[in-house]
Structure formats: structure tokens, C-alpha cells
Design a protein around this motif. Structure first.
Motif, PDB file in Angstrom:
ATOM      1  N   SER A 146      -5.719  -1.566  11.225  1.00 16.42           N
ATOM      2  CA  SER A 146      -5.810  -2.774  10.401  1.00 16.42           C
ATOM      3  C   SER A 146      -4.697  -2.815   9.362  1.00 16.42           C
ATOM      4  O   SER A 146      -4.423  -3.857   8.786  1.00 16.42           O
ATOM      5  CB  SER A 146      -7.169  -2.847   9.723  1.00 16.42           C
ATOM      6  N   LEU A 147      -4.039  -1.675   9.110  1.00 19.18           N
ATOM      7  CA  LEU A 147      -2.949  -1.682   8.129  1.00 19.18           C
ATOM      8  C   LEU A 147      -1.651  -2.232   8.726  1.00 19.18           C
ATOM      9  O   LEU A 147      -0.828  -2.794   8.018  1.00 19.18           O
ATOM     10  CB  LEU A 147      -2.693  -0.270   7.607  1.00 19.18           C
ATOM     11  N   VAL A 149      -0.989  -4.757  10.323  1.00 18.59           N
ATOM     12  CA  VAL A 149      -0.781  -6.199  10.219  1.00 18.59           C
ATOM     13  C   VAL A 149       0.036  -6.572   8.980  1.00 18.59           C
ATOM     14  O   VAL A 149       0.754  -7.565   8.976  1.00 18.59           O
ATOM     15  CB  VAL A 149      -2.131  -6.935  10.223  1.00 18.59           C
ATOM     16  N   TYR A 150      -0.039  -5.747   7.933  1.00 13.78           N
ATOM     17  CA  TYR A 150       0.711  -6.068   6.718  1.00 13.78           C
ATOM     18  C   TYR A 150       2.199  -6.220   6.993  1.00 13.78           C
ATOM     19  O   TYR A 150       2.843  -7.104   6.445  1.00 13.78           O
ATOM     20  CB  TYR A 150       0.524  -4.978   5.660  1.00 13.78           C
ATOM     21  N   VAL A 153       2.757  -9.626   8.675  1.00 17.94           N
ATOM     22  CA  VAL A 153       2.480 -10.756   7.784  1.00 17.94           C
ATOM     23  C   VAL A 153       3.540 -10.841   6.685  1.00 17.94           C
ATOM     24  O   VAL A 153       4.070 -11.911   6.385  1.00 17.94           O
ATOM     25  CB  VAL A 153       1.078 -10.624   7.169  1.00 17.94           C
ATOM     26  N   SER A 172      -1.675 -12.630  11.807  1.00 15.90           N
ATOM     27  CA  SER A 172      -2.821 -12.168  11.024  1.00 15.90           C
ATOM     28  C   SER A 172      -4.116 -12.740  11.588  1.00 15.90           C
ATOM     29  O   SER A 172      -5.116 -12.025  11.697  1.00 15.90           O
ATOM     30  CB  SER A 172      -2.653 -12.515   9.557  1.00 15.90           C
TER      31      SER A 172
ATOM     32  N   VAL B  57     -10.547   1.764   3.241  1.00 14.48           N
ATOM     33  CA  VAL B  57      -9.318   1.281   3.882  1.00 14.48           C
ATOM     34  C   VAL B  57      -9.627   0.147   4.861  1.00 14.48           C
ATOM     35  O   VAL B  57      -8.961  -0.883   4.871  1.00 14.48           O
ATOM     36  CB  VAL B  57      -8.585   2.434   4.598  1.00 14.48           C
ATOM     37  N   ALA B  61      -8.666  -2.628   2.047  1.00 12.29           N
ATOM     38  CA  ALA B  61      -7.226  -2.726   2.307  1.00 12.29           C
ATOM     39  C   ALA B  61      -6.951  -3.461   3.609  1.00 12.29           C
ATOM     40  O   ALA B  61      -6.008  -4.237   3.718  1.00 12.29           O
ATOM     41  CB  ALA B  61      -6.617  -1.325   2.346  1.00 12.29           C
ATOM     42  N   GLY B  62      -7.821  -3.248   4.617  1.00 18.76           N
ATOM     43  CA  GLY B  62      -7.504  -3.765   5.935  1.00 18.76           C
ATOM     44  C   GLY B  62      -7.987  -5.165   6.201  1.00 18.76           C
ATOM     45  O   GLY B  62      -7.380  -5.892   6.976  1.00 18.76           O
ATOM     46  N   VAL B  66      -5.956  -8.591   3.614  1.00 16.31           N
ATOM     47  CA  VAL B  66      -5.233  -9.388   4.611  1.00 16.31           C
ATOM     48  C   VAL B  66      -5.645 -10.852   4.495  1.00 16.31           C
ATOM     49  O   VAL B  66      -4.817 -11.758   4.589  1.00 16.31           O
ATOM     50  CB  VAL B  66      -5.505  -8.852   6.032  1.00 16.31           C
ATOM     51  N   LEU B  69      -3.941 -12.368   1.563  1.00 15.80           N
ATOM     52  CA  LEU B  69      -2.549 -12.642   1.926  1.00 15.80           C
ATOM     53  C   LEU B  69      -2.476 -13.893   2.782  1.00 15.80           C
ATOM     54  O   LEU B  69      -1.615 -14.762   2.604  1.00 15.80           O
ATOM     55  CB  LEU B  69      -2.019 -11.431   2.696  1.00 15.80           C
ATOM     56  N   PHE B  70      -3.423 -13.976   3.716  1.00 11.01           N
ATOM     57  CA  PHE B  70      -3.469 -15.120   4.631  1.00 11.01           C
ATOM     58  C   PHE B  70      -3.650 -16.420   3.847  1.00 11.01           C
ATOM     59  O   PHE B  70      -2.950 -17.410   4.080  1.00 11.01           O
ATOM     60  CB  PHE B  70      -4.637 -14.920   5.601  1.00 11.01           C
ATOM     61  N   MET B  73      -0.566 -17.342   1.944  1.00  9.79           N
ATOM     62  CA  MET B  73       0.465 -17.896   2.810  1.00  9.79           C
ATOM     63  C   MET B  73       0.087 -19.291   3.295  1.00  9.79           C
ATOM     64  O   MET B  73       0.928 -20.183   3.360  1.00  9.79           O
ATOM     65  CB  MET B  73       0.670 -16.973   4.011  1.00  9.79           C
TER      66      MET B  73
END
Lengths: 355, 185
Positions: A146-147, A149-150, A153, A172, B57, B61-62, B66, B69-70, B73
Motif C-alpha cells: 500500500s506504500l 502507491v505514493y 500518485v 490511486s 502502516v 499511512a497506506g 492516500v 492525497l487523492f 489532487m
């Protein structure tokens, strides 16, 4: 031999460094020659020859490609966010390598009287002869995947280009949707294994010389996991984030030279990781005939299985056309997710009645 | 050895969090926050709680970051100049709450004079954790999952109302749903 550092023998540290180097070099070399193999295999499947000019049957092609990328000009777009733009390829590459820390690639070998389990993050209890590894290995892999993807993105966002942004957004959305089904497919595996340690999972598949593999007990889960993993690493039927016909090159449109090469490497390293994982979870890991008697043979079996799956990925790429975006989402959420949930329920019911 | 690693990680976590707050650029702030979460996850691992570490995580974090961030964006919030600073009256509740938490933290630090006897560190097996969670607190787990389901249905309803066209791509539904999940707890 007699020297001890922090309560552990010197040999432990030497073995650790050696294991890390072996795993790292294995991935790097396979990445280099996977690009060559991909071009060659797809070439032959499409009745072409593939690369032929550099070296015998084009064997030096990866080196030539590497040199070409190395000498290209580094371009950072003037409107890009430099910090994120520079860090994105690294973030994409590192988790692919980190996953290899928990994958067991062989049994216990003995070097100069010291037993070494062939798995990076593990140690052997000399007294009982038991191998201990990260007891949340499967979850660690989900965390690392899952990391990754950073990287994609951030690359899409930092490039400050419409194509890249679209690629990043697609990546993503795709990753979040397919990670769910992949995770649920793994759940049905550890419902059978009753453990999250990958070493244990491999050991449990050693029975009946291959018939104990989880692919026979959980064919649906294996199928789901492999499809979802291919979608997660953006390989061909699902390579929407870098669909060249609509998005130029998706998230890596603005990247050049070594930074582009790092994305390229990340893609192939991810493919190797996924194949190694499928091998470990469903194809019995390093198990095979006589693998417990000659531990190095286990390493050979592991590599052979991984290479077969990599070939399988390339075969899929040569066979299937790309999905449309809404079809991709439809497949992920309305087909694969319900199937994986039903699979868990069925596994639970059968497990309840059999045990 | 573990102490050295702990202090490095603690420093990374604190600096990462401070930078995440002070950074004007939302995407950079998220990167710092992810770094900090990652460091905290490894601290959990050092505290012999591998399950918590991995979930930190996977979930924070995962998945959640995300999604942040999505959304940034999607809504094109990545331009700090477009942002506005809220009025001081809107700051007041936040200030009050943070004062309460800082005060309680200080009280805890001041009151703990004696070193607590640390039990022998031992990694808790996952089986034990899940038994404790699902057998001991089964009702609470069910309630929380029901609450998340309500949030999901509510978000779907709101999303349906806004988008009048029936041909809504399926991708937008899950993002909205998960975005609202984080606001609800």
C-alpha cells in the motif's frame, strides 16, 4: 566466530548482510533481464524476433538500454514541485525491495557449522532448531504494497501536467480498489494456515509433495490474488495509469533519464515481488522434491516458480487487451470483491465443519 | 541498541509532525505526516506490538493518507496561495481543546515520579489479541462497524443526490464513502 556483538555471534551479522545482498542482487538482475525476456517472449508470441542486434540474440540489450537511459538529459519541468518530483521515483522503488525482507526463499542451510535460514528477516533458535520470523509477515506485505502507491500518485501530481495527474488519479483509485480484494484473498489463506508468518505458511504446504499447496485448497483465492496483484502493479490488462494511447505515458510522462528508469525498475521489481508472494502463499514457496534434504535445491525451486509466474505475466500481456476504465472499476468492486467475500465465508463454513 | 533506535524514531516522528503542521503545502504536509506515522509504527514494533505497527502502516499511512492525497489532487487544493486562514473565532475551540490535552499531558509527566516496573517484554501473539478483541469486546466492535456502515450509506445517499446523472462511474462512490468515514469518528 567467537566474537559476539550485542549478544549475537559475528556469523549472524555476516549471514544477514549476505542474505540481504543475495535477495537484492536477485531482484536487480531479474529486473534487468525481465525487460529483455519480456521483449523477447512477446516478440516470439507475435511472430517477431524481438531484440537481435546487441550481442548474441540481443543478450546485451538490457545493458544498452541502461546506458542509453543513463546518458539521457535529466529534465525537471519548470512548474513542477521539485521536492515531490525528485522523491517520487525513490518512494516507488523502495517498497518493492522492502517486501523481500519477509519472503522465505529457501530452507535452512549450514555454513561453517552455523545454521542460516534463507529468509532475510528471520533467525534460528540454535537450541530448538526452530526458525522465527516476523509473525505478521502477511500483513507486512500488505503494508508495503500500500506504500508503493505514493510514488505513482506523487509523480502524477508533482509533474504538474494533465496527463500525469490523470495517470496518478487512476493509479490511486485502482490500487485502493484492488488492494481490498487482494487482501481478502489472502485472508482465506491464513484462515487455513492459522498463522501470519510466511515461514510457517510455506512449511504447511510441504505435505504430499506438491498436493499440499494452497493453490489446490484455495484455487479461487489464488486466482483472485494473482489478478488483483497484476492490477495493483499496473500490468497490462490493467495498465490504465500509463495507457499510452490516451495518457501519453501517464504518471511518468514528464520523467526522463534515470528517474524514468527508476519507475521502470519499480514496475518490474513489483512484478517480481508479486510473483514471489504468489509462489510463497499458493505454490508452496521453496518446497519441492528433496528440497528438505538439499536446502540449496529449495532456492532453485523457488526461483523456478517465480520465473514461471513472471513468464505467465508476460503471457497475459501478450494475450489480453487493456480494460476500459469503467470496466476495470466494475470488475474490481462488483465482481472480484463479492467473490472474495463469498470465498472467505465458504472457507469459514468448511473449516468449521471439518475441524 | 533498541534505545538508540527508539530515540532516532522518536525524533523523526516529532520533527515529521511539527513539519506536517507548519508546512503550507498540503501535499508536502501529507508526506511529512506519513513519515511520522511510519516512525510511530516502528516504535510500536519495538514495543513488541507488531500487529499495531502493521495496522498503523496499512490503515493510516497506506489507506487514509492516500485518500487525503487523492482528495487534494481531485479538488486541486495543491496551491497554498488559494488557501485562506480561518477567522480567530474559528480557532478558539481548537485552541481550547489543545490546551486541555497539553495540560493533561503535563500533569501526567509531572505526577509520574516513580519509574513503573516494566513487565518483561514479550511479543503478544495475534491469536491472543483477536480473542481479547472479539470475545471480550464483541458488542463494541459490532457497534463501531454498524456506525461505519451508517456513514457509508449516508455518504452514498448524499452522493446520489448531488450527481443527477445515472451514469456515475463506480469509482467515485467508494472514494466519497471512505472520505466521509474519516470525518465521522
Amino acid at each position: 566466530m567467537g566474537i559476539e556483538i550485542l549478544g549475537l555471534p559475528m556469523m549472524y551479522y555476516i549471514a544477514m548482510v549476505a542474505k540481504v545482498l543475495v535477495a537484492f542482487l536477485f531482484v536487480l538482475l531479474t529486473v534487468a533481464y525481465a525487460t529483455y525476456a519480456e521483449r523477447k517472449i512477446i516478440g516470439h508470441m507475435q511472430v517477431r524476433l524481438g531484440p537481435m542486434r546487441t550481442g548474441w540474440h540481443g543478450l546485451l540489450q538490457p545493458i544498452a538500454d541502461g546506458l542509453k537511459l543513463f546518458f539521457k538529459e535529466e529534465i525537471i519541468p519548470s512548474q513542477a514541485s521539485t521536492f515531490a518530483f525528485l522523491i517520487a521515483p525513490v518512494i516507488a522503488l523502495v517498497p518493492a525491495f522492502m517486501t523481500f525482507a519477509v519472503i522465505p526463499f529457501g530452507g535452512v542451510i549450514e555454513v561453517a557449522g552455523y545454521k542460516i535460514p534463507l529468509q532475510v528477516a528471520s533467525y534460528i533458535d540454535v537450541a530448538s532448531g526452530k526458525v522465527y520470523d516476523v509473525n505478521v509477515g502477511v500483513l507486512y506485505i500488505l503494508a508495503m504494497s500500500s506504500l508503493g502507491v505514493y510514488g505513482i500518485v506523487l509523480a502524477g501530481w508533482a509533474s504538474n501536467s494533465k496527463y500525469s495527474l490523470m495517470g496518478g488519479l487512476r493509479a490511486s483509485a485502482q490500487l485502493i480498489s484492488y488492494e481490498l480484494s487482494a487482501g481478502l484473498a489472502i485472508v482465506s489463506v491464513f484462515m487455513l494456515s492459522q498463522t501470519l508468518s510466511l515461514n510457517e505458511i510455506v512449511n504447511q504446504q510441504s505435505s504430499f509433495n506438491g498436493l499440499g499447496w494452497y493453490i489446490f485448497k484455495q484455487p479461487l483465492a489464488a486466482f483472485l490474488f494473482f489478478i488483483c496483484s497484476i492490477a495493483e502493479i499496473n500490468r497490462t490488462p490493467f495498465d490504465l495509469p500509463e495507457a499510452e494511447t490516451e495518457l501519453v505515458s501517464g504518471f511518468c510522462t514528464e520523467y526522463s533519464s534515470m528517474k524514468y528508469a527508476m519507475f521502470f525498475m519499480a514496475e518490474y521489481a513489483n512484478m517480481i515481488t508479486v510473483c514471489a508472494l504468489t509462489t510463497t502463499l499458493f505454490l508452496g514457496g521453496w518446497n519441492g522434491p528433496f528440497a528438505t534434504v538439499f536446502p540449496l535445491l529449495g532456492l532453485v525451486y523457488f526461483v523456478a516458480k517465480v520465473y514461471f509466474l513472471i513468464f505467465f505475466c508476460m503471457w497475459i500481456r501478450a494475450t489480453l487487451p487493456r480494460y476500459r476504465y469503467d470496466q476495470l472499476m466494475h470488475l474490481g468492486w462488483k465482481v472480484l470483491l463479492p467473490i472474495s467475500l463469498v470465498n472467505i465465508v465458504v472457507t469459514g463454513i468448511i473449516g468449521y465443519f471439518i475441524k | 541498541m533498541e534505545q538508540i533506535i527508539f530515540y532516532i524514531l522518536a525524533a523523526v516522528a516529532v520533527i515529521g509532525t511539527v513539519l506536517a503542521i507548519s508546512e503550507k503545502h498540503p501535499v508536502h504536509a501529507i508526506l511529512y505526516l506519513v513519515t511520522s506515522l511510519f516512525a510511530v509504527a516502528v516504535v510500536f514494533y519495538l514495543l513488541m506490538a507488531p500487529l499495531v505497527a502493521v495496522f498503523e502502516v496499512i490503515l493510516y499511512a497506506g489507506a487514509i493518507m492516500v485518500l487525503f492525497l487523492f482528495v487534494i489532487m481531485m479538488l486541486d487544493l495543491g496551491h497554498p496561495e488559494k488557501g485562506f486562514s480561518p477567522h480567530w473565532r474559528e480557532w478558539l475551540p481548537a485552541l481550547l481543546l489543545s490546551l486541555v490535552s497539553i495540560a493533561s499531558l503535563v500533569m501526567v509527566i509531572v505526577s509520574r515520579h516513580s519509574q513503573l516496573a516494566v513487565p518483561a517484554a514479550q511479543s503478544i501473539p495475534i491469536r491472543e489479541v483477536s480473542r481479547r478483541l472479539f470475545q471480550g469486546h464483541g458488542v463494541a466492535v459490532e457497534l463501531i462497524s454498524l456506525q461505519l456502515l451508517f456513514a457509508l450509506v449516508g455518504a452514498l445517499y448524499l452522493g446520489k443526490q448531488q450527481a443527477s446523472s445515472p451514469g456515475l462511474p463506480p469509482s467515485s462512490a467508494p472514494e466519497r464513502v471512505s472520505g466521509s468515514e474519516e470525518k465521522s469518528p
